[in-house]
Design a protein around this motif. Sequence first.
Motif, PDB file in Angstrom:
ATOM      1  N   TYR A  88      12.123 -57.138  -8.642  1.00  0.00           N
ATOM      2  CA  TYR A  88      12.754 -55.554  -7.828  1.00  0.00           C
ATOM      3  C   TYR A  88      12.046 -54.819  -9.059  1.00  0.00           C
ATOM      4  O   TYR A  88      12.336 -53.548  -8.538  1.00  0.00           O
ATOM      5  N   LEU A  89      10.799 -54.326  -9.915  1.00  0.00           N
ATOM      6  CA  LEU A  89      10.379 -54.016 -10.175  1.00  0.00           C
ATOM      7  C   LEU A  89       9.052 -53.535  -8.635  1.00  0.00           C
ATOM      8  O   LEU A  89       9.140 -51.799  -9.322  1.00  0.00           O
ATOM      9  N   MET A  90       8.703 -54.470  -8.438  1.00  0.00           N
ATOM     10  CA  MET A  90       7.827 -53.393  -7.255  1.00  0.00           C
ATOM     11  C   MET A  90       8.611 -52.563  -5.852  1.00  0.00           C
ATOM     12  O   MET A  90       8.092 -51.450  -6.001  1.00  0.00           O
ATOM     13  N   ARG A  91      10.091 -53.182  -5.928  1.00  0.00           N
ATOM     14  CA  ARG A  91      11.012 -52.251  -4.990  1.00  0.00           C
ATOM     15  C   ARG A  91      11.515 -51.059  -5.660  1.00  0.00           C
ATOM     16  O   ARG A  91      10.976 -49.929  -5.093  1.00  0.00           O
ATOM     17  N   ARG A  92      11.250 -50.938  -6.836  1.00  0.00           N
ATOM     18  CA  ARG A  92      12.000 -49.474  -7.301  1.00  0.00           C
ATOM     19  C   ARG A  92      10.786 -48.579  -7.863  1.00  0.00           C
ATOM     20  O   ARG A  92      11.086 -47.781  -7.959  1.00  0.00           O
ATOM     21  N   LYS A  93       9.522 -48.858  -7.499  1.00  0.00           N
ATOM     22  CA  LYS A  93       8.135 -48.723  -7.699  1.00  0.00           C
ATOM     23  C   LYS A  93       8.198 -47.694  -6.503  1.00  0.00           C
ATOM     24  O   LYS A  93       7.380 -46.734  -6.593  1.00  0.00           O
TER      25      LYS A  93
END
Length: 249
Positions: A152-157
Amino acid sequence: MAGELYPLESIHNFIEKTVIIEKPQRYVSKFRPTVLEETKPTNYMKTMGPTRLDVPVPTNYLKKHSKEPKLPEIKQVKTHYICSSKKPAVPSGPFLPPVATPTKRKTTTPKGPKQTPCVVDTNKGHKEFHNRNSGLVPVYIRKKDYGEVPNYLMRRKAKHQKALEEYNINLKKQEEHETMKYLSDMECQAIVEDLKQKYNELNAEYQRLPFMIDTPSMKTRKVRLEVEMKQLEDDIKLLNRLESICKNK
């Protein structure tokens, strides 16, 4: 007879005579002594204290540690023990009592079933047994993706990067749209004609104002028309000057 019926007039007959009325004696009950004896108080010193106090003796003053509790004195009692019979004589020669040889025993304590470890997690005594879902067993560090960045952090980034790129593109388009561009002679002439037409309309409205302007609304209207006409005059002069500069080039 006449003198007896009508006594002779005398000054003493007109003086008021004081009549002394004797009061009868006050009534006293014959049970009064009995009542006094029955209602006689028994506690004379209940509220006011004794009627007579003993004078304190000067030698009987309060001394130091006189009111502290004291332990009773210990009396030594002398007791005499009298033996009626003599003790047996001490045996002669070296003598040791028989020593018993210790025997080795194997003691086995029964072991119960192994208890499941638990933890009391509330003040009411609720027990939480150690299982995988309780959070007390360190199974999280044994996961395959431990220490890696979550998805989810990769998608948010990636979403943030995309939004930043779109913002830069829109900003560049806006700057290109707001940049100055050259006007042709026809466009410049058309703009000047529109400004002159607008100026004529404002001038006609300004000429229709009354000669005496004494109300605040009329004063505000006059000032507004003057400001707008001045701005139009400046714009027309600027366009004419630019047009002349372009023609000279």
